[in-house]
Each structure stands twice: as structure tokens, then as C-alpha cells.
Design an enzyme around this catalytic site. Sequence first.
Site, PDB file in Angstrom:
ATOM      1  N   GLY A 148      56.975  31.447 -14.753  1.00 41.40           N
ATOM      2  CA  GLY A 148      56.361  31.090 -16.037  1.00 41.40           C
ATOM      3  C   GLY A 148      55.481  32.205 -16.579  1.00 41.40           C
ATOM      4  N   ALA A 149      54.607  32.731 -15.737  1.00 42.63           N
ATOM      5  CA  ALA A 149      53.676  33.763 -16.191  1.00 42.63           C
ATOM      6  C   ALA A 149      52.974  34.361 -14.982  1.00 42.63           C
ATOM      7  CB  ALA A 149      52.636  33.158 -17.131  1.00 42.63           C
ATOM      8  N   MET A 150      52.234  35.442 -15.222  1.00 41.97           N
ATOM      9  CA  MET A 150      51.603  36.140 -14.101  1.00 41.97           C
ATOM     10  C   MET A 150      50.217  36.629 -14.488  1.00 41.97           C
ATOM     11  SD  MET A 150      51.826  37.139 -11.022  1.00 41.97           S
ATOM     12  CE  MET A 150      50.414  37.954 -10.294  1.00 41.97           C
ATOM     13  N   GLU A 151      49.282  36.403 -13.572  1.00 43.96           N
ATOM     14  CA  GLU A 151      47.852  36.604 -13.854  1.00 43.96           C
ATOM     15  C   GLU A 151      47.345  38.014 -13.610  1.00 43.96           C
ATOM     16  OE1 GLU A 151      49.102  34.736 -11.242  1.00 43.96           O
ATOM     17  OE2 GLU A 151      47.892  35.016  -9.428  1.00 43.96           O
ATOM     18  N   ASN A 152      48.171  39.062 -13.730  1.00 44.06           N
ATOM     19  CA  ASN A 152      47.703  40.433 -13.485  1.00 44.06           C
ATOM     20  C   ASN A 152      46.338  40.662 -14.140  1.00 44.06           C
ATOM     21  OD1 ASN A 152      50.518  40.988 -12.675  1.00 44.06           O
ATOM     22  ND2 ASN A 152      50.855  40.716 -14.873  1.00 44.06           N
ATOM     23  N   HIS A 156      45.982  28.294 -17.077  1.00 39.43           N
ATOM     24  CA  HIS A 156      46.216  28.549 -15.647  1.00 39.43           C
ATOM     25  C   HIS A 156      46.053  30.044 -15.334  1.00 39.43           C
ATOM     26  CE1 HIS A 156      48.330  27.811 -11.732  1.00 39.43           C
ATOM     27  NE2 HIS A 156      48.674  29.089 -11.907  1.00 39.43           N
ATOM     28  N   GLU A 157      46.738  30.867 -16.097  1.00 38.58           N
ATOM     29  CA  GLU A 157      46.678  32.315 -15.812  1.00 38.58           C
ATOM     30  C   GLU A 157      45.270  32.840 -16.033  1.00 38.58           C
ATOM     31  OE1 GLU A 157      49.212  33.259 -14.255  1.00 38.58           O
ATOM     32  OE2 GLU A 157      50.475  31.567 -14.877  1.00 38.58           O
ATOM     33  N   HIS A 196      42.960  32.025 -13.182  1.00 37.15           N
ATOM     34  CA  HIS A 196      43.183  32.858 -11.997  1.00 37.15           C
ATOM     35  C   HIS A 196      42.232  34.066 -11.962  1.00 37.15           C
ATOM     36  CE1 HIS A 196      46.442  31.358  -9.597  1.00 37.15           C
ATOM     37  NE2 HIS A 196      47.382  31.456 -10.517  1.00 37.15           N
ATOM     38  N   GLU A 199      46.688  28.978  -5.795  1.00 38.04           N
ATOM     39  CA  GLU A 199      47.561  28.191  -6.686  1.00 38.04           C
ATOM     40  C   GLU A 199      47.156  26.719  -6.752  1.00 38.04           C
ATOM     41  OE1 GLU A 199      49.058  29.655  -8.749  1.00 38.04           O
ATOM     42  OE2 GLU A 199      49.559  31.617  -7.912  1.00 38.04           O
TER      43      GLU A 199
HETATM   44  N1  0A1 Z   1      51.056  33.672  -9.717  1.00 35.41           N
HETATM   45  C1  0A1 Z   1      51.866  33.197 -10.788  1.00 35.41           C
HETATM   46  C2  0A1 Z   1      53.229  32.832 -10.420  1.00 35.41           C
HETATM   47  C3  0A1 Z   1      54.211  33.891 -10.152  1.00 35.41           C
HETATM   48  C4  0A1 Z   1      54.662  34.081  -8.884  1.00 35.41           C
HETATM   49  C5  0A1 Z   1      55.672  34.972  -8.609  1.00 35.41           C
HETATM   50  C6  0A1 Z   1      56.209  35.657  -9.666  1.00 35.41           C
HETATM   51  O1  0A1 Z   1      57.251  36.511  -9.472  1.00 35.41           O
HETATM   52  C7  0A1 Z   1      58.002  36.374  -8.359  1.00 35.41           C
HETATM   53  C8  0A1 Z   1      55.756  35.502 -10.941  1.00 35.41           C
HETATM   54  C9  0A1 Z   1      54.734  34.611 -11.170  1.00 35.41           C
HETATM   55  C10 0A1 Z   1      51.259  31.912 -11.288  1.00 35.41           C
HETATM   56  O2  0A1 Z   1      50.870  31.069 -10.501  1.00 35.41           O
HETATM   57  O3  0A1 Z   1      51.196  31.725 -12.470  1.00 35.41           O
HETATM   58 ZN    ZN Z   2      49.143  30.421 -10.473  1.00 35.13          ZN
END
Ligand code: 0A1
Ligand code: ZN
Length: 880
Positions: free
Chosen positions: A270-274, A306-307, A310, A329
Site C-alpha cells: 500500500g505505502a511505505m514510511e521512508n 498510518h505512514e 510510523h 506494525e
Molecule cells: N511498512 C509498510 C509496509 C510495506 C512493507 C513492505 C513493502 O515492500 C515489500 C512495502 C511496504 C507499511 O506498513 O505501511
Molecule cells: Zn506500517
Amino acid sequence: MKEAQARTVYLKDYRAPDYLIDHTDLHFDLEPQATLVKSRLKVRRNPEAINAGEKTLPPLWLDGVDLELLSIAIDGKLLPAQRYHEGEGGLTLDVETPEFELEVHTRIAPEANTSLEGLYLSNGMYCTQCEAEGFRKITYYPDRPDVMSVFTTTIVAPSKYPVLLANGNKVDSGTTEDGRLRVTWEDPFAKPSYLFALVAGDLQYVEDSFTTASGREVKLQLFTEPKNIRKCDHAMISLKHAMRWDEEVYGREYDLDVFMIVAVDHFNMGAMENKGLNIFNSACVLASPETATDGAFQRIESIVAHEYFHNWSGNRVTCRDWFQLSLKEGFTVFRDAEFSADMNSRAVKRIEDVSLLRTAQFSEDAGPMAHPVRPDSYMEISNFYTLTIYEKGAEVVRMIHTLLGPEAFRRGSDLYFERHDGSAVTCEDFICAMEDANNADLRQFRRWYEQAGTPVLTVTDQYDEASATYRLTIAQRTPATPGQTEKPPLHIPVSIGLIGADGRDLPLDDSGKTSTVLNLTEAEQTFTFSNIPHAPLPSLLRGFSAPVKLHYGYSEDQLLFLMQHDSDAFNRWDASRRLAIKALESLQAQYRDGSEMTEPAALIKGLSAVLENAALDPALVAMMLALPSAQELAEECEVVDAGAIIAARKFARNSLANALSAPLLARYQQLDQRKPYRPVADDIAERSLKNTCLGYLCATLDPSSLDLARLQLQRDENMTDVAAALGALVEYAPREEAEKYLGAFYDQWQQDTQVVENWFLLQSGSASFGTLERVRELMQHPAFEITNPNKVRSVISGFASRNFTQFHREDGSGYRFLAEQVSVLDKLNPQIAARLVIPLTHWKKYCDHESARMRAALQGIMDAGELSRDLYEVVSKSLA
Ligand code: 0A1
Ligand code: ZN
């Protein structure tokens, strides 16, 4: 991957890293087929890993996958080949001094990267995905979350990529001698490599700002391809709401000068919290009233939050190792669920979440991949981004919140953030902070982190008139799961109330409180209530206070009573669900016996009253009317007979539609007000009830009902109403007419990626339309792309996970089709292949003829050749 190559990683083997990286300086020269990556690392022996009396320094291990190594230098001197070894998955270096600067040059090919891990291209835009172990596809690095480093990133790219982004704050930019663009970013917060991000593209952005509680101004930017620039407003508003909420509810402020979000079309999740640079699947961030449904608007609000959340629960305080994934998570899902509950209707949000848990997490917990919230082993960590880690993990945090109460929970979270800011910690650290801040004892509660499987509670009761005493006896039992047969009792908070004959809650003690949380800690326990004037009806597990299955012998009349009177909105809905399940189970039995199916009279009676109750939230009415999905019913069965489930649902739906057509029509007409679209809770509630009524009305096949759908489609007012009308017509209108609407809809929206994805899903998930032939046709459609996970999900997963009728066709062709696609995808994108295969892995629950064919399809995948580690883990565990 064959058995011999499968490696399993164990939590018990965890060791602190030998070396730390204080500073990481990255330089990217972007080219689609040959990107040059130079990394300069300040490396230092980890004092905590030094063994007493240590004489020689251990070698340095650097993870690396699919990299072309160009050179390695230590303190400016090229390293001779005998001082390092390239091996499976990485590089070992001989080390001579406890501190040194390591410079590594590598070449990678983003264009050839279809796994969407590491650096890749999406519609000509460069982007990255590093969680969990993708950074090792960018450069050699100790790619583990307990190595936290400060990063500086320089990106050089041709001028057709005017936007160059990375984590942190921009500190420099310019042009190289040969006319390329150069930008440098610095992220002052130490972070693990999985939070690294880079984006380069021809992007536009919308900008806003946020003033933090302490008065700092933060720039907010949302980047997208130019064609989507008008679809950013909702995400931006959601972001600002989330930032304020985290300050108010958790006392957490944002810490950098800028917060950026980028939308990309090719994304595995869905998305990523970089850090400072969140990357989103376009479908989880872009919306406009014409193109997105209410569901999409709400999903965007919760994922953006959510992101963002994080940033504290995940980034500032991160995980020591991937076994602790639920630390970030589970906690963050709990935080985002509470945010959504505060922004919208609390009861509705809870019902949605519990439905997901019961449908998908309970079946995971009962299947071959069952694992605890903190797993103790894995082959491929990507397979552990599961409903257990996320949703059950959030339930575990919610139970701590319930047991301690909101103020104590906040004291615990404050202590957790203060104690562990800037470090990589464990679930145990989280529980300790909760205990220490409150002098609480969560010793037995810890078992929730260790034990897999869904506990089953069996409740009996007894009223003694002479002493005015009521006794509730609760027994708990957790079924065995792979590798775990012994399941000692858990500490389970069971929230309850007692309802009197007049429908009002009875006071439970002298204080007059009418709800209480029982601490169930033993295998069987009796709770006694005194001064109860007459035999009450118990309202059990209010608000779904624990992720368990609860059995109590409610009669139909008692459920009807609860549906009307329970002061707990969740349990009112739950009573309607229990009634529906009872009805659907007896219909399934009738179908299997070959006897005639009989009208579900009690359910009709209950829903008729609900439909006419103007005081009830329309969203709740809609949820009570909706029958449990086929998947949810399957979860309830000991042995699943897909044919019986389909027949029972269809019969019940038609019976309800016919019996309630008058009140359904009245409600539809009353709610069909033409007002400007706003994605706010009250309006969403009304649309959801209106469209639920429309679906039922069309099921009667009455021509005037179909006319309502035709008119609603024609009015084209917002995507929620359009999609509902189109969905009803696809299911119930004559085939030719439905084809015409589908064609016109595509013509209208073919330029819009998100709408086209939903157009695919509408067909692949349709019981009548989504035949295997149709799905194969959709895969030939010019808009389908096998390398795009959203397209794969909307066509192939739509068929396998949502289209029970066609997927479980008796000849087994649905199963074989899925197996075939899984094998193809495994070569392109192992993570997606391993997720796609899941519907087949539950074969053991199905009745003989279905089960055998599902198993054969799985075996076919195994026999087809080399499998990725991702797919091998799932398939081998499900065949075991
Ligand atoms: N940490 C992100 C989820 C996420 C996990 C893995 C990914 O690529 C393999 C991408 C996103 C979250 O919880 O939103
Ligand atoms: Zn997450």
C-alpha cells in the site's frame, strides 16, 4: 529454490551486529540500465559485540543481491581481491582496524528490476522500496534494522528528471559539467537502511504547510505524475489531520523541515514510511469524487495517517530485527484505527476492522502459515507482512489499552518513546514500558506475542433467583497450530454487560457501571454478579475486546432482542451477524441434504425492524443488512463446501430482497438526495445504506428496480454511486446490456489508471460475469500489465479471492489457472506470486473433491521448476 537451499532464520539466533555504521554517504548516477552507486561508510566495531579478550577483529559482512561490484576501498586504498569474498547473498571483508572508511562502487540495472524491491522504474520514474531487505539490491550494506546510520544522498540524473528526492532536508543542488542535475539530501536522524528512499522523475506537486505544536513550520509536498495533480487534495487534508491528531493524542511532533509523499503506479504493497519521503501506491493516495469511491477516500485517510504515524512508531523507534515487525506494525495499525475512529464513526470502523480480522486473519491463524504476532522463524521475511502481524498485532496493543485504560496507556507510550528514541528495540521493550510506567503486571499477557492460533471461548451462565446472583463461566482453548501444540491459557480481557428484560443495561455493582472488563486468565473461570434482580441476557465481548471466537448458546429470539437493545453498537451488529450465520448454516445443511431451502424467517424479521429504525446510524443498518461474505462463511465451517455456501448465500439474499422490497425501496428513495459530494462520515453512511438497498432491490430482478440502477448510473454524480449502480447492473441486468455499460464506462475512464483497476475488479470479482474465460480476456486487454501488481491484484486476485463462485468451479479450472499465473509471476515478482497463491493454501479445509484439486494445483507449482524463496516457503509449508 529446492529444499536443500531453503534457509530458515530463527529469532533465537539473533546476535548484535559486529560493526556499526555512523555515517552513510551515497552517490547515485541514474541510468536505466547502468546506474552507478558509490557508497562511503564510516564503519566502527560495535562495542556491545566485543567478546572478552578479543584479539582479532571479526570479518565484516555486507548484504548484496543482484549487484555488479566495481571496486572496494578502505581508507582510500583499493582493497586487493584476497581481502574480500563474494558469496551467496553478500560479501565478507577482512578487517584490520576497529574504525575505517569503506568505499564501495557498484552498478545496478533499475530497468530490469521487476521485483519492485530496491531501485526500479515505474512509468519512467525512478523509485525505491527497501523494506524489508531491498537495500541490499542497491549497494553492499549491513542491511538489518539494528544498524542505524545518518545518511547523505546525492543524486545525479539527466535533465528530463527535474525532481530528485531523498530522505531528510535538501542541502545542495546544481548542475554537473555535462549538464545533468545534481541534488544532495541530508537526513540528520539515524535510521536503518530499510527506511532509505530515492525518487527521480518528471513530477508535479501540491504544497501546503503545517505548524507544529511547538511552532515549527513544516513544508508538506505531494508529488505525482502531472495527469494526477488534481487528485491530491484528500491525501493532503488527511495528512494534516493525522499530524494534529498525533500531537494531541500521543504528544508526538514531526521532526524534519519537510514531509514528502510520492505516488507511484508500480508498488507491491500500500505505502511505505521512508523517513521524510513516504512512497505510496497511487491507488492508496490519489482520489477525486468523480474517480474514487467512499471506500477509497477512507482508505487513503487511514493509510496516509498510518505512514505518518510510523515516523515515531517505526522510524524514531524502530525494530531490532524482523521478528519484531509487529512492534511497529501492530502499534501503528492500532494508532491509525483510533485516528479513523475519531475522524469518522467509531462503531463502523470497529465493525470493518473486525470483519477483516475474522475473514482473513482467523483463516491465516487456522492455516499452514499460522504464526505468532512475534514469529520465531521465517524463510523469507516478505511473507510475514501478514494480517497476523498487522491486524492481530493491533488487537494485542488494543487489549493492553483496554486492560490499562487510556491514561495509563498514554503514560506507557510516553515512556516507550522517551526511553527508546533513536534505537532499535523489541516487543518486550514495548511491554516493559507499559508495565514500568504503570506498575502493571503483563507477564501472562506476553503469551499473546508467542502463541499462534485463534482462542475459542465457550460461555455458559446460571441465574439463582433466591440469592439474586448471576454466574458467567468462561472456558478458553486455543487450537494447535503448525509447530505449536501446547497452548497455555492467555490473559484475555472480556468486556461484558448484562441486559435486563426491559432492554436496559443492569448496573453491575454499587458504582452503577453497566459494562465491565473481566480478566480471564485461567482455562476456565467463573465470574459472579450479585444483586441482579432477574435473569439477564449477557452482552459478551463488547466492542470485540479480544481477537477470539466466542460461543454462547443464543437463541434466535435472544439475538433479535440484542439487535434491538444492546447499548453496545458493535454487539448489536454482531447479534445480526450471528443470526445471519445461523440462517446461512441451516441453508447450507438443507442444500447438502438435497432438501428444499426455507426462508430465513427470524433474519427477515430482525432486518425488517432494523431497516425501519430511523434512529439507527444508516451505516450500521447497511452493515447489518449485508450478509457475511462467502469467505467469512468459509472461515466458520469445519469443512468447507463451496457449492453449499454459494447456494445458501444466493437463496438468503433473494429471500431478503423479496421479503423486504417495500422498506428497501422506501429507504432507497428517502436517501437518494442529490447533494454535492463530500467524503464525510454522515454522507458516506447514507450512501452506503442507499447502495446496499439498491443491490438488494436489483436482486429481485424487478424491472423498476433495475431502472433505479440505470438512472443512478446515468446521473453520473460521484464514483460511489456510479460504481454501486454499475455493480448491480453487471450482476443482475441482461448480459448484453451489462456489456454495453461496461464498455461505455471503460471508454469514459480509460485514461484513469485507478478507475481502470476498479473496472477490472468489477468484472473479475463478479459471480456471474467473472468467468475464467472473461478473466483470460481481461489479461489480454491493453490496460492489463503483468508487471504491475495493482493490475494483477484487480484481475487475478479479484478472481481468486473475491469470486468464490467461479474460482471454485467444480472442474477445478479456477485452481489450475491460479497455479499457472503464480508460476509465471514468480519469475517476475516473487513477493506478489507468494501472496497470489494464498487462496490455494487453505485446501485442507475444503471438502474432498475441492480439496484434492486445490492440492494438485499447488503440487503443480512445486513441480514446475525452481521457485523463489518467497513462493517456496508458502507452497512447501502448505503441502506439508
Ligand atoms: N511498512 C509498510 C509496509 C510495506 C512493507 C513492505 C513493502 O515492500 C515489500 C512495502 C511496504 C507499511 O506498513 O505501511
Ligand atoms: Zn506500517
